[in-house]
Design a protein around this motif. Structure first.
Motif, PDB file in Angstrom:
ATOM      1  N   MET A 196       0.851  -1.100   0.124  1.00  0.00           N
ATOM      2  CA  MET A 196      -0.017  -0.011  -0.081  1.00  0.00           C
ATOM      3  C   MET A 196       0.970   1.090   0.077  1.00  0.00           C
ATOM      4  O   MET A 196       0.552   2.118  -0.670  1.00  0.00           O
ATOM      5  CB  MET A 196      -0.964   0.096   1.287  1.00  0.00           C
ATOM      6  N   VAL A 197       1.980   1.336   1.002  1.00  0.00           N
ATOM      7  CA  VAL A 197       2.671   2.521   0.917  1.00  0.00           C
ATOM      8  C   VAL A 197       3.394   2.533  -0.275  1.00  0.00           C
ATOM      9  O   VAL A 197       3.871   3.682  -0.755  1.00  0.00           O
ATOM     10  CB  VAL A 197       3.602   2.433   2.168  1.00  0.00           C
ATOM     11  N   ARG A 198       3.840   1.558  -0.693  1.00  0.00           N
ATOM     12  CA  ARG A 198       4.446   1.475  -2.027  1.00  0.00           C
ATOM     13  C   ARG A 198       4.219   1.803  -3.305  1.00  0.00           C
ATOM     14  O   ARG A 198       4.447   2.723  -3.910  1.00  0.00           O
ATOM     15  CB  ARG A 198       5.196   0.064  -2.161  1.00  0.00           C
ATOM     16  N   SER A 199       2.987   1.611  -3.248  1.00  0.00           N
ATOM     17  CA  SER A 199       1.683   2.294  -4.457  1.00  0.00           C
ATOM     18  C   SER A 199       1.871   3.648  -4.499  1.00  0.00           C
ATOM     19  O   SER A 199       1.937   4.449  -5.266  1.00  0.00           O
ATOM     20  CB  SER A 199       0.327   1.518  -4.275  1.00  0.00           C
ATOM     21  N   LEU A 200       1.836   4.261  -2.883  1.00  0.00           N
ATOM     22  CA  LEU A 200       1.813   5.648  -2.718  1.00  0.00           C
ATOM     23  C   LEU A 200       3.011   6.335  -3.255  1.00  0.00           C
ATOM     24  O   LEU A 200       2.927   7.338  -4.108  1.00  0.00           O
ATOM     25  CB  LEU A 200       1.784   5.816  -1.322  1.00  0.00           C
ATOM     26  N   HIS A 201       4.118   5.719  -3.411  1.00  0.00           N
ATOM     27  CA  HIS A 201       5.397   6.326  -3.737  1.00  0.00           C
ATOM     28  C   HIS A 201       5.333   6.526  -5.016  1.00  0.00           C
ATOM     29  O   HIS A 201       5.743   7.490  -5.951  1.00  0.00           O
ATOM     30  CB  HIS A 201       6.398   5.538  -3.308  1.00  0.00           C
ATOM     31  N   VAL A 202       4.745   5.407  -5.894  1.00  0.00           N
ATOM     32  CA  VAL A 202       5.022   5.162  -7.192  1.00  0.00           C
ATOM     33  C   VAL A 202       3.807   6.412  -7.847  1.00  0.00           C
ATOM     34  O   VAL A 202       3.911   7.137  -8.820  1.00  0.00           O
ATOM     35  CB  VAL A 202       4.539   3.850  -7.914  1.00  0.00           C
ATOM     36  N   MET A 203       2.805   6.314  -7.233  1.00  0.00           N
ATOM     37  CA  MET A 203       1.873   7.255  -7.616  1.00  0.00           C
ATOM     38  C   MET A 203       2.089   8.824  -7.430  1.00  0.00           C
ATOM     39  O   MET A 203       1.988   9.473  -8.449  1.00  0.00           O
ATOM     40  CB  MET A 203       0.483   7.337  -6.547  1.00  0.00           C
ATOM     41  N   ILE A 204       2.750   9.087  -6.315  1.00  0.00           N
ATOM     42  CA  ILE A 204       3.221  10.465  -6.285  1.00  0.00           C
ATOM     43  C   ILE A 204       4.493  10.908  -7.544  1.00  0.00           C
ATOM     44  O   ILE A 204       4.417  11.709  -8.135  1.00  0.00           O
ATOM     45  CB  ILE A 204       3.983  10.677  -4.894  1.00  0.00           C
ATOM     46  N   MET A 205       5.192   9.795  -7.794  1.00  0.00           N
ATOM     47  CA  MET A 205       6.374   9.914  -8.604  1.00  0.00           C
ATOM     48  C   MET A 205       5.737  10.277 -10.007  1.00  0.00           C
ATOM     49  O   MET A 205       6.171  11.131 -10.690  1.00  0.00           O
ATOM     50  CB  MET A 205       7.011   8.769  -8.508  1.00  0.00           C
ATOM     51  N   TYR A 206       4.656   9.396 -10.177  1.00  0.00           N
ATOM     52  CA  TYR A 206       4.003   9.548 -11.422  1.00  0.00           C
ATOM     53  C   TYR A 206       3.438  10.917 -11.771  1.00  0.00           C
ATOM     54  O   TYR A 206       3.570  11.770 -12.648  1.00  0.00           O
ATOM     55  CB  TYR A 206       2.984   8.524 -11.666  1.00  0.00           C
ATOM     56  N   VAL A 207       2.771  11.344 -10.582  1.00  0.00           N
ATOM     57  CA  VAL A 207       2.120  12.775 -10.493  1.00  0.00           C
ATOM     58  C   VAL A 207       3.300  13.738 -10.842  1.00  0.00           C
ATOM     59  O   VAL A 207       3.187  14.673 -11.682  1.00  0.00           O
ATOM     60  CB  VAL A 207       1.240  12.960  -9.186  1.00  0.00           C
ATOM     61  N   LEU A 208       4.316  13.661  -9.847  1.00  0.00           N
ATOM     62  CA  LEU A 208       5.387  14.780 -10.230  1.00  0.00           C
ATOM     63  C   LEU A 208       6.048  14.886 -11.430  1.00  0.00           C
ATOM     64  O   LEU A 208       6.230  15.859 -11.813  1.00  0.00           O
ATOM     65  CB  LEU A 208       6.298  14.432  -8.825  1.00  0.00           C
ATOM     66  N   CYS A 209       6.311  13.839 -11.905  1.00  0.00           N
ATOM     67  CA  CYS A 209       6.957  13.738 -13.189  1.00  0.00           C
ATOM     68  C   CYS A 209       6.151  14.575 -14.362  1.00  0.00           C
ATOM     69  O   CYS A 209       6.734  15.460 -14.810  1.00  0.00           O
ATOM     70  CB  CYS A 209       6.929  12.279 -13.821  1.00  0.00           C
ATOM     71  N   HIS A 210       4.867  14.058 -14.332  1.00  0.00           N
ATOM     72  CA  HIS A 210       3.797  14.933 -15.210  1.00  0.00           C
ATOM     73  C   HIS A 210       3.905  16.196 -14.812  1.00  0.00           C
ATOM     74  O   HIS A 210       3.653  17.136 -15.936  1.00  0.00           O
ATOM     75  CB  HIS A 210       2.786  14.076 -15.371  1.00  0.00           C
ATOM     76  N   LEU A 211       3.541  16.733 -13.740  1.00  0.00           N
ATOM     77  CA  LEU A 211       3.401  18.001 -13.329  1.00  0.00           C
ATOM     78  C   LEU A 211       4.588  18.848 -13.972  1.00  0.00           C
ATOM     79  O   LEU A 211       4.457  19.950 -14.449  1.00  0.00           O
ATOM     80  CB  LEU A 211       3.127  18.212 -11.680  1.00  0.00           C
ATOM     81  N   GLY A 212       5.643  18.355 -13.632  1.00  0.00           N
ATOM     82  CA  GLY A 212       7.010  19.211 -13.995  1.00  0.00           C
ATOM     83  C   GLY A 212       6.924  19.421 -15.452  1.00  0.00           C
ATOM     84  O   GLY A 212       7.256  20.437 -16.113  1.00  0.00           O
ATOM     85  N   LEU A 213       6.321  18.376 -16.124  1.00  0.00           N
ATOM     86  CA  LEU A 213       6.312  18.525 -17.786  1.00  0.00           C
ATOM     87  C   LEU A 213       5.430  19.422 -18.327  1.00  0.00           C
ATOM     88  O   LEU A 213       5.472  20.176 -19.328  1.00  0.00           O
ATOM     89  CB  LEU A 213       6.375  17.158 -18.446  1.00  0.00           C
ATOM     90  N   TYR A 236       3.411  -1.987  -7.313  1.00  0.00           N
ATOM     91  CA  TYR A 236       2.296  -1.244  -7.174  1.00  0.00           C
ATOM     92  C   TYR A 236       1.222  -1.540  -7.725  1.00  0.00           C
ATOM     93  O   TYR A 236       1.175  -2.629  -8.249  1.00  0.00           O
ATOM     94  CB  TYR A 236       2.747  -0.061  -8.069  1.00  0.00           C
ATOM     95  N   GLU A 237       0.011  -1.190  -7.507  1.00  0.00           N
ATOM     96  CA  GLU A 237      -1.243  -1.723  -7.683  1.00  0.00           C
ATOM     97  C   GLU A 237      -1.616  -0.657  -9.188  1.00  0.00           C
ATOM     98  O   GLU A 237      -1.663   0.495  -9.246  1.00  0.00           O
ATOM     99  CB  GLU A 237      -2.430  -1.432  -6.840  1.00  0.00           C
ATOM    100  N   ARG A 238      -2.178  -1.366 -10.102  1.00  0.00           N
ATOM    101  CA  ARG A 238      -2.639  -0.539 -11.494  1.00  0.00           C
ATOM    102  C   ARG A 238      -3.478   0.219 -11.176  1.00  0.00           C
ATOM    103  O   ARG A 238      -3.402   1.406 -11.833  1.00  0.00           O
ATOM    104  CB  ARG A 238      -2.899  -1.670 -12.443  1.00  0.00           C
ATOM    105  N   LYS A 239      -4.475  -0.131 -10.494  1.00  0.00           N
ATOM    106  CA  LYS A 239      -5.673   0.700  -9.945  1.00  0.00           C
ATOM    107  C   LYS A 239      -4.933   2.105  -9.614  1.00  0.00           C
ATOM    108  O   LYS A 239      -5.691   3.227 -10.133  1.00  0.00           O
ATOM    109  CB  LYS A 239      -6.489   0.227  -9.045  1.00  0.00           C
ATOM    110  N   ASN A 240      -4.090   2.246  -8.716  1.00  0.00           N
ATOM    111  CA  ASN A 240      -3.651   3.424  -7.966  1.00  0.00           C
ATOM    112  C   ASN A 240      -2.857   4.201  -9.100  1.00  0.00           C
ATOM    113  O   ASN A 240      -3.057   5.661  -8.888  1.00  0.00           O
ATOM    114  CB  ASN A 240      -2.498   3.201  -6.880  1.00  0.00           C
ATOM    115  N   VAL A 241      -2.011   3.745  -9.970  1.00  0.00           N
ATOM    116  CA  VAL A 241      -1.570   4.516 -10.984  1.00  0.00           C
ATOM    117  C   VAL A 241      -2.462   5.277 -11.986  1.00  0.00           C
ATOM    118  O   VAL A 241      -2.467   6.316 -12.306  1.00  0.00           O
ATOM    119  CB  VAL A 241      -0.429   3.436 -11.669  1.00  0.00           C
TER     120      VAL A 241
END
Lengths: 358, 441
Positions: free
Chosen positions: A1-18, A204-209
């Motif tokens: 669960m916690v790990r999914s959160l990290h991947v989710m945040i990374m995904y959001v941040l990468c895109h926000l930056g771009l 990570y869970e696909r749903k979270n991404v």
């Protein structure tokens, strides 16, 4: 669960930056009215690619994209990975060069460009040297530190909006033929590849991404619509970085700072550094797979120095845009071919497995 | 005299506090050996006599009595010497050539349990650890009455014997963590431990980490709370605090006695500490960035008043900040070093001379004094001496980067610090975990 959160945040941040830099300008340049349509197409393409890619990866639950191919010959797989590697390196070059340019434009006009390139690259290289765990955890910290600022500026940027600029809604497919439109895919293609690389370290869970991809949709829309609603299409299309211009025009009396842009840009640059470090890490993973004997830290150092010199060698913004356009072919490869191919291999493997059990 | 006694005498006889006394125990001639600086001989002898008389009246044979008095050993000179140095009394029975390690009445060399001297508590239990490791374990046991609290003790060191104890709660703690620490201590048992650096070397930590791997606390109450959340507590003899492993970022902001307040107040206090950490990290760098590189970021009135306050200051903002920061660090360091009676003088000198005179002499700006005061105060809100020192160091990264790149430098500095913190791990536990007891999926 916690790990999914990290991947989710990374995904959001990468895109926000771009999202907030080139993307609005590209979309505004590609069509005259009804901007929602090209954005929507982009988002749909993004989702389809993301879903295919993740579905493909889910056939190999504990493997990363490199070890999926560990059984095949290295020469053959190189044909598959070389464009990805090239894309990553070009993306790093474009991002570093473009953002260094933006920084000098907006708030460091007296600082030589190369020092900023050096700063961005060295910090990214440092983070990527620390490995994927550190990158994702740092993403978590930076999200807590900078995301509130970003959100605050985003809400504030509605200050001068005139909703009538949103009409007319009707649109056509004319944007498809514009090169600017394909450049806008830089914001979509950049982030999602890492999902294939983090697998053994972070599950990570696909749903979270997908949730985090949905979370990003308003940002894609706002980044284009806020400039248009404030300035109108005609003026917005003249601006070099429309969103930055709008943020620059925000006036908040009670804040001790005059230029809210700075905070906005700086939080995005924090995210961009993360994106760069992630891309560097992916590139090193691929290189290290083909040259297993060399130490990753040396490779990282070599690659960073090489990128620094290439960035230094690019003379001006025109060339950055040219490279960005040239990169379109690789981008479509990464966006379309890679997910499809992974999906195809996954399916084939699954079919083989079921045949064997029967 | 026997060979073994001669050996002991050879090893310890050079000490004037070493004694060998002849005595009788159940008609056996015995020799008492020990150090009179560690043992209260008169009291020990009285108790020793009483004990043996009591046992004789019960009709026990001499052999059983020896066993009942203490641990019985034969021919182990090394063990005997170590025990003497640890403050035990050796009773050497001449005809059987065996010796008893007897627990004597020790000289009162320990201070009593007092309130903590470096940590203050508002509304919480305020017993604090002392130098004696057994007292400390006792304090913890009293704080945490549970049959799951386990204590593993080790004696380490070649030249200097030090007792180390490892405490944890079985079932809550990650077993791998305990096994790792246990095996590392066993492996490096010959190392001399007298400070945290040597202990981190023993546990195989890099000596270049800026953030301590140990969280320290003087309060048994805090230590027991950490134990409950799955941490491991290490006690070292003669160190009057508990070492908590692993140290986590969040520990900088929480004190267990916060929970004695209502929930909203607890949250507010903790938020305050987070803000404190951020201010301590950012504000000096922000000053440099806004004064030297990006004054246009400020509103024009503010920018003008900042410029005005710096009027006549002869050097760049970076030099100004670094000078004042160093002076401030010197004051902090000096006030630790000075005796308590002289301490207030330094405060006065620092306050008046630095605050007032330096500004009037136009050596630094008014604003900087405010910034520095805010930084120092904010830094002191952090919990734990170790972590607040790290933050004190980190702010210089921000100051230097800000002087080169303005606000961009500040942000990159923060990114750098965040990623450094993110990269730290202790036995595979990241520094950024909120709670290590929880199982990760």
């Amino acid at each position: 669960m916690v790990r999914s959160l990290h991947v989710m945040i990374m995904y959001v941040l990468c895109h926000l930056g771009l999202i907030f830099f080139m993307f609005p300008a590209d979309i505004i340049a590609s069509t005259e009215q009804g901007h929602w349509f090209p954005i929507l197409i982009g988002i749909i393409v993004h989702f389809v690619c993301l879903l295919t890619y993740m579905k493909g990866l889910s056939f190999f639950p504990t493997k990363d994209i490199l070890s999926i191919f560990s059984k095949s010959k290295k020469g053959v797989t190189f044909l598959f990975f070389a464009p990805i590697l090239l894309y990553l390196i070009m993306a790093i070059i474009i991002t570093v060069r473009a953002y260094a340019e933006i920084v000098t434009l907006v708030f460091l006009s007296h600082t030589p460009l190369w020092t900023i390139i050096l700063l961005l690259l060295s910090v990214s290289a440092y983070i990527s040297y620390k490995g994927i765990e550190a990158i994702l955890r740092a993403a978590f910290l930076l999200f807590i530190l900078f995301f509130p600022i970003l959100l605050f500026v985003l809400i504030m940027s509605f200050q001068n909006v005139d909703w009538r600029y949103a009409i007319p809604f009707d649109t056509d497919l004319g944007f498809i033929s514009k090169p600017a439109y394909f450049e806008s895919y830089f914001a979509f293609a950049g982030g999602f590849l890492f999902l294939g690389f983090v697998q053994p370290f972070f599950s990570y869970e696909r749903k979270n991404v997908i949730l985090s991809a949905i979370f990003l949709i308003p940002f894609f829309l706002f980044s284009v619509y806020i400039p248009i609603l404030t300035l109108g299409q005609a003026s917005a299309s003249k601006a070099f970085l429309p969103f930055v211009l709008i943020v620059d025009s925000i006036n908040i009396d009670w804040l001790m700072f005059d230029r809210v842009t700075m905070f906005f840009l700086l939080s995005l640059i924090a995210f961009i550094i993360l994106y760069l470090s992630l891309s560097l890490w992916k590139a090193i993973r691929i290189i290290n797979y083909y040259i297993p004997k060399s130490r990753p830290s040396y490779l990282l150092f070599g690659l960073s120095v090489a990128i620094f010199f290439v960035c230094f060698w690019i003379p001006d913004w025109k060339d950055v845009e040219n490279i960005l356009f040239m990169n379109s072919f690789l981008r479509s490869y990464v966006l379309i071919v890679v997910p499809l191919f992974i999906y195809y291999i996954g399916r084939r493997l699954k079919r083989k497995d079921t045949n064997e059990t029967i | 005299m026997e060979q073994m006694v001669l050996d002991i005498k050879k090893a310890l006889g050079g000490n004037d506090d070493f004694f060998i006394k002849r005595d009788y125990l159940l008609e056996n001639e015995v020799l008492l050996l020990g150090l009179n600086t560690l043992i209260d001989i008169t009291k020990t002898k009285t108790i020793f006599q009483k004990q043996s008389e009591g046992l004789i009246s019960q009709g026990k044979t001499s052999e059983t009595i020896f066993i009942l008095m203490g641990e019985l050993f034969e021919d182990d000179t090394k063990k005997a010497i170590t025990s003497i140095l640890e403050g035990k009394l050796i009773i050497y029975i001449e005809n059987t050539k065996k010796f008893i390690i007897y627990e004597p009445v020790p000289k009162g060399l320990n201070r009593s349990i007092e309130v903590p001297s470096n940590e203050s508590v508002i509304q919480g239990p305020s017993n604090s650890f002392t130098e004696d490791i057994d007292t400390n374990i006792g304090l913890l046991r009293k704080q945490l009455t549970s049959n799951k609290l386990l204590v593993h003790s080790f004696t380490t060191g070649k030249n200097q014997k030090t007792k180390i104890s490892l405490l944890f709660i079985n079932g809550v703690v990650d077993k791998e963590l305990v096994e790792n620490i246990n095996s590392l201590i066993e492996k490096n048992k010959s190392m001399d431990i007298s400070n945290l650096q040597s202990l981190s070397k023993m546990l195989g930590f890099s000596s270049w980490d800026t953030i301590s791997k140990f969280n320290t606390t003087e309060l048994p109450f805090h230590a027991s709370q950490f134990l409950k959340t799955g941490r491991v507590v290490i006690l070292v003899d003669q160190l009057p605090f508990a070492l908590i492993l692993p140290n986590l970022l969040w520990d900088m902001f929480i004190v267990e006695s916060d929970r004695n307040f209502p929930f909203p107040i607890m949250i507010t206090i903790r938020c305050l500490r987070v803000i404190g950490a951020l201010i301590a990290l950012i504000s000096p760098g922000m000053y440099v960035a806004l004064v030297a590189v990006n004054p246009e970021a400020l509103q024009i009135e503010l920018a003008l008043s900042v410029a005005q306050s710096r009027e006549g200051v002869p050097y760049p903002a970076l030099v100004e900040v670094i000078i004042m920061l160093v002076v401030l660090e010197l004051i902090l360091e000096a006030s630790i070093r000075l005796p308590k009676s002289v301490g207030p003088t330094i405060t006065m000198v620092g306050g008046i001379i630095l605050g007032q005179a330096v500004v009037e002499a136009k050596l630094v700006s008014n604003l900087l004094i405010i910034i520095l005061a805010a930084t120092t105060i904010a830094n002191s809100t952090l919990v734990g001496a170790q972590s607040s020192l790290s933050i004190r160091l980190f702010k210089y990264i921000n100051v230097i980067l800000s002087s080169l790149f303005g606000v961009l430098g500040l942000v990159v500095g923060l990114v750098f610090i965040s990623s450094y913190l993110a990269s730290l791990t202790t036995f595979g536990k990241s520094y950024l975990y909120l709670n290590i007891g929880r199982k990760e999926q």
